[in-house]
Design an enzyme around this catalytic site. Structure first.
Site, PDB file in Angstrom:
ATOM      1  N   ASP A   8       0.878  -1.155   0.000  1.00 29.39           N
ATOM      2  CA  ASP A   8       0.000   0.000   0.000  1.00 29.39           C
ATOM      3  C   ASP A   8       0.932   1.226   0.000  1.00 29.39           C
ATOM      4  OD1 ASP A   8      -2.421   1.531   0.549  1.00 29.39           O
ATOM      5  OD2 ASP A   8      -1.615   1.756   2.574  1.00 29.39           O
ATOM      6  N   LEU A   9       0.408   2.391  -0.329  1.00 27.09           N
ATOM      7  CA  LEU A   9       1.269   3.581  -0.398  1.00 27.09           C
ATOM      8  C   LEU A   9       1.130   4.458   0.854  1.00 27.09           C
ATOM      9  CD1 LEU A   9       3.197   5.397  -2.042  1.00 27.09           C
ATOM     10  CD2 LEU A   9       1.184   6.360  -3.159  1.00 27.09           C
ATOM     11  N   ASP A  10      -0.064   5.098   0.974  1.00 20.94           N
ATOM     12  CA  ASP A  10      -0.291   6.025   2.078  1.00 20.94           C
ATOM     13  C   ASP A  10      -0.289   5.264   3.405  1.00 20.94           C
ATOM     14  OD1 ASP A  10      -1.063   8.140   3.690  1.00 20.94           O
ATOM     15  OD2 ASP A  10      -3.189   7.921   3.209  1.00 20.94           O
ATOM     16  N   THR A  16       0.954  10.364   3.402  1.00 25.91           N
ATOM     17  CA  THR A  16       0.242  11.420   2.670  1.00 25.91           C
ATOM     18  C   THR A  16      -1.093  11.754   3.325  1.00 25.91           C
ATOM     19  OG1 THR A  16      -0.311   9.651   1.131  1.00 25.91           O
ATOM     20  CG2 THR A  16       1.257  11.288   0.362  1.00 25.91           C
ATOM     21  N   TRP A  24      -9.095  17.881   2.335  1.00 27.59           N
ATOM     22  CA  TRP A  24     -10.508  17.583   2.646  1.00 27.59           C
ATOM     23  C   TRP A  24     -11.066  18.574   3.674  1.00 27.59           C
ATOM     24  CZ3 TRP A  24     -12.966  15.270  -0.849  1.00 27.59           C
ATOM     25  CH2 TRP A  24     -12.587  14.079  -1.431  1.00 27.59           C
ATOM     26  N   LEU A  43     -11.065   7.910   6.414  1.00 28.30           N
ATOM     27  CA  LEU A  43     -10.861   8.110   4.967  1.00 28.30           C
ATOM     28  C   LEU A  43      -9.600   7.392   4.470  1.00 28.30           C
ATOM     29  CD1 LEU A  43     -11.709  11.930   4.815  1.00 28.30           C
ATOM     30  CD2 LEU A  43     -13.253   9.981   4.576  1.00 28.30           C
ATOM     31  N   LYS A  44      -8.829   6.809   5.395  1.00 27.28           N
ATOM     32  CA  LYS A  44      -7.582   6.159   4.994  1.00 27.28           C
ATOM     33  C   LYS A  44      -7.872   4.921   4.150  1.00 27.28           C
ATOM     34  CE  LYS A  44      -4.489   7.870   8.550  1.00 27.28           C
ATOM     35  NZ  LYS A  44      -3.632   7.549   9.706  1.00 27.28           N
ATOM     36  N   GLY A  45      -7.224   4.848   2.980  1.00 26.83           N
ATOM     37  CA  GLY A  45      -7.380   3.681   2.109  1.00 26.83           C
ATOM     38  C   GLY A  45      -8.645   3.700   1.273  1.00 26.83           C
ATOM     39  N   ILE A  46      -9.478   4.714   1.460  1.00 26.63           N
ATOM     40  CA  ILE A  46     -10.772   4.811   0.759  1.00 26.63           C
ATOM     41  C   ILE A  46     -10.594   5.697  -0.475  1.00 26.63           C
ATOM     42  CG2 ILE A  46     -13.175   5.595   1.052  1.00 26.63           C
ATOM     43  CD1 ILE A  46     -12.374   3.244   2.871  1.00 26.63           C
ATOM     44  N   SER A  47     -11.201   5.336  -1.610  1.00 28.46           N
ATOM     45  CA  SER A  47     -11.008   6.095  -2.849  1.00 28.46           C
ATOM     46  C   SER A  47     -11.502   7.537  -2.707  1.00 28.46           C
ATOM     47  CB  SER A  47     -11.750   5.418  -4.007  1.00 28.46           C
ATOM     48  OG  SER A  47     -13.133   5.691  -3.902  1.00 28.46           O
ATOM     49  N   LYS A  77     -10.617  19.243  -4.610  1.00 32.07           N
ATOM     50  CA  LYS A  77      -9.807  18.687  -3.517  1.00 32.07           C
ATOM     51  C   LYS A  77      -8.494  18.133  -4.065  1.00 32.07           C
ATOM     52  CE  LYS A  77      -8.257  15.023  -1.035  1.00 32.07           C
ATOM     53  NZ  LYS A  77      -7.589  13.801  -1.460  1.00 32.07           N
ATOM     54  N   SER A 115      -2.289   0.630  -4.337  1.00 33.63           N
ATOM     55  CA  SER A 115      -2.817   1.809  -3.630  1.00 33.63           C
ATOM     56  C   SER A 115      -4.078   2.302  -4.301  1.00 33.63           C
ATOM     57  CB  SER A 115      -1.763   2.930  -3.653  1.00 33.63           C
ATOM     58  OG  SER A 115      -2.343   4.169  -3.304  1.00 33.63           O
ATOM     59  N   ALA A 116      -4.998   2.800  -3.491  1.00 32.17           N
ATOM     60  CA  ALA A 116      -6.230   3.392  -4.034  1.00 32.17           C
ATOM     61  C   ALA A 116      -5.955   4.736  -4.698  1.00 32.17           C
ATOM     62  CB  ALA A 116      -7.240   3.589  -2.908  1.00 32.17           C
ATOM     63  N   SER A 117      -4.745   5.263  -4.529  1.00 33.27           N
ATOM     64  CA  SER A 117      -4.465   6.624  -5.006  1.00 33.27           C
ATOM     65  C   SER A 117      -4.126   6.701  -6.485  1.00 33.27           C
ATOM     66  CB  SER A 117      -3.306   7.235  -4.211  1.00 33.27           C
ATOM     67  OG  SER A 117      -3.014   8.514  -4.739  1.00 33.27           O
ATOM     68  N   ASN A 119      -2.810   9.191  -7.663  1.00 30.54           N
ATOM     69  CA  ASN A 119      -1.583   9.993  -7.668  1.00 30.54           C
ATOM     70  C   ASN A 119      -0.340   9.162  -7.337  1.00 30.54           C
ATOM     71  OD1 ASN A 119      -2.710  12.770  -8.103  1.00 30.54           O
ATOM     72  ND2 ASN A 119      -3.850  12.241  -6.250  1.00 30.54           N
ATOM     73  N   LYS A 146     -10.764  -1.587  -1.883  1.00 27.54           N
ATOM     74  CA  LYS A 146     -10.531  -2.351  -0.647  1.00 27.54           C
ATOM     75  C   LYS A 146     -11.765  -2.193   0.230  1.00 27.54           C
ATOM     76  CE  LYS A 146      -5.705  -0.898  -1.054  1.00 27.54           C
ATOM     77  NZ  LYS A 146      -4.620  -0.047  -0.535  1.00 27.54           N
ATOM     78  N   GLU A 170       0.112  -3.279   4.644  1.00 28.59           N
ATOM     79  CA  GLU A 170      -1.043  -2.364   4.730  1.00 28.59           C
ATOM     80  C   GLU A 170      -1.132  -1.682   6.078  1.00 28.59           C
ATOM     81  OE1 GLU A 170      -3.667  -0.809   3.826  1.00 28.59           O
ATOM     82  OE2 GLU A 170      -3.943  -1.421   1.753  1.00 28.59           O
ATOM     83  N   ASP A 171      -1.651  -0.436   6.071  1.00 26.54           N
ATOM     84  CA  ASP A 171      -1.864   0.276   7.336  1.00 26.54           C
ATOM     85  C   ASP A 171      -3.344   0.422   7.663  1.00 26.54           C
ATOM     86  OD1 ASP A 171      -2.280   2.174   5.208  1.00 26.54           O
ATOM     87  OD2 ASP A 171      -2.330   3.726   6.749  1.00 26.54           O
TER      88      ASP A 171
HETATM   89  P1  B16 Z   1      -6.258   9.893  -4.532  1.00 27.08           P
HETATM   90  P2  B16 Z   1      -3.642   4.171  -0.028  1.00 27.08           P
HETATM   91  C1  B16 Z   1      -5.399   6.159  -0.328  1.00 27.08           C
HETATM   92  O1  B16 Z   1      -4.087   5.698  -0.387  1.00 27.08           O
HETATM   93  C2  B16 Z   1      -5.540   7.158   0.820  1.00 27.08           C
HETATM   94  O2  B16 Z   1      -5.300   6.512   2.052  1.00 27.08           O
HETATM   95  C3  B16 Z   1      -6.933   7.723   0.821  1.00 27.08           C
HETATM   96  O3  B16 Z   1      -7.069   8.671   1.864  1.00 27.08           O
HETATM   97  C4  B16 Z   1      -7.203   8.388  -0.539  1.00 27.08           C
HETATM   98  O4  B16 Z   1      -8.529   8.910  -0.616  1.00 27.08           O
HETATM   99  C5  B16 Z   1      -6.996   7.357  -1.640  1.00 27.08           C
HETATM  100  O5  B16 Z   1      -5.669   6.827  -1.567  1.00 27.08           O
HETATM  101  C6  B16 Z   1      -7.216   7.925  -3.021  1.00 27.08           C
HETATM  102  O6  B16 Z   1      -6.216   8.879  -3.285  1.00 27.08           O
HETATM  103  O7  B16 Z   1      -7.280  10.943  -4.243  1.00 27.08           O
HETATM  104  O8  B16 Z   1      -4.839  10.408  -4.591  1.00 27.08           O
HETATM  105  O9  B16 Z   1      -6.613   9.088  -5.768  1.00 27.08           O
HETATM  106  O10 B16 Z   1      -3.664   4.046   1.462  1.00 27.08           O
HETATM  107  O11 B16 Z   1      -4.573   3.210  -0.743  1.00 27.08           O
HETATM  108  O12 B16 Z   1      -2.241   4.145  -0.594  1.00 27.08           O
HETATM  109 MG    MG Z   2      -2.845   3.138   3.372  1.00 28.61          MG
END
Ligand code: B16
Ligand code: MG
Length: 216
Positions: A8-10, A16, A24, A43-47, A77, A115-117, A119, A146, A170-171
């Site tokens: 996982d990333l964040d 981040t 937010w 909100l951690k890990g949530i899209s 955002k 990662s859900a991110s 970015n 997830k 994962e965190d």
């Molecule tokens: P983005 P992870 C997740 O990262 C964040 O924990 C979560 O807060 C965020 O909304 C999601 O990525 C989406 O990120 O807006 O950059 O697409 O923990 O899955 O690495």
């Molecule tokens: Mg995470």
């Protein structure tokens, strides 16, 4: 014997969450919803869009915006979030990450990002470790977020291994649940809240012995 590492990333590679929180919180102020640090944990890990839906529901505003308006809010955002990410440098890697990736490279163990991110590639570039990942799952290709295991199964595919041949890091509880749902070995990276169902937990990657992990 394990053959690959899936991160996982964040919260695992870098923190981040603090930038997501600022972006937010400021958006919440504009639309009249109070986003505090405690709520940010949810909100951690949530899209991105699921995060906005949770924020709107938290403020009792779930029916106040059209889909187009919600997309504009999520984009706003993200613009703010990406501005905040500009200051990231390799010094923002969490403790032990660089050493762990270097050791994996030396041992010939491939690594991937789940990662859900959206970015993630940009963030990894800023952190100076993008080239150390053989694969980065594109979250835009996923049908479910997830705790569905889809993202971890895709990450294993990118490494040409079976999910049970990988170790996932994962965190977030949703991430641990996703890892275990595809029979992957789960390492939980703790940052306060307990993680249920992880095979092993640590506070930072410096605590881990790679040879022992590969034997799991
Ligand atoms: P983005 P992870 C997740 O990262 C964040 O924990 C979560 O807060 C965020 O909304 C999601 O990525 C989406 O990120 O807006 O950059 O697409 O923990 O899955 O690495
Ligand atoms: Mg995470």
């Amino acid at each position: 014997m394990k053959k690959g590492f899936i991160f996982d990333l964040d919260g695992v590679i870098t923190d981040t969450a603090k930038y997501h929180f600022i972006a937010w919180r400021d958006l919440g102020t504009e639309i009249g919803v109070d986003v505090d640090l405690k709520f940010n944990e949810q909100l951690k890990g949530i899209s991105r869009m699921d995060s906005l839906d949770r924020i709107l529901a938290h403020g009792g505003k779930e029916n106040d915006f059209t889909l187009d308006q919600k997309e504009a809010l999520a984009a706003k955002k993200n613009t703010h979030y990406v501005e905040l990410l500009q200051s990231l440098t390799p010094a923002d890697l969490l403790p032990g990450v660089k050493e762990f990736l270097d050791q994996a490279s030396t041992k010939g163990v491939p690594c991937a990002i789940a990662s859900a991110s959206k970015n993630a590639p940009f963030i990894l570039e800023k952190l100076g470790v993008k080239d150390q990942f053989a694969g980065i799952v594109d979250p835009a290709t996923l049908h479910k977020g997830k705790p569905d295991p889809e993202i971890f199964i895709k990450a294993a595919e990118l490494l040409n291994i079976q999910p049970e041949e990988a170790v996932g890091f994962e965190d977030a509880q949703a991430g641990i649940d996703g890892i275990k749902a595809c029979n992957m070995y789960a390492v939980g990276v703790l940052s306060g809240e307990p993680l249920h169902g992880a095979d092993l937990t640590c506070h930072e990657l410096t605590e881990l012995n790679m040879d022992e992990l590969l034997q799991k």
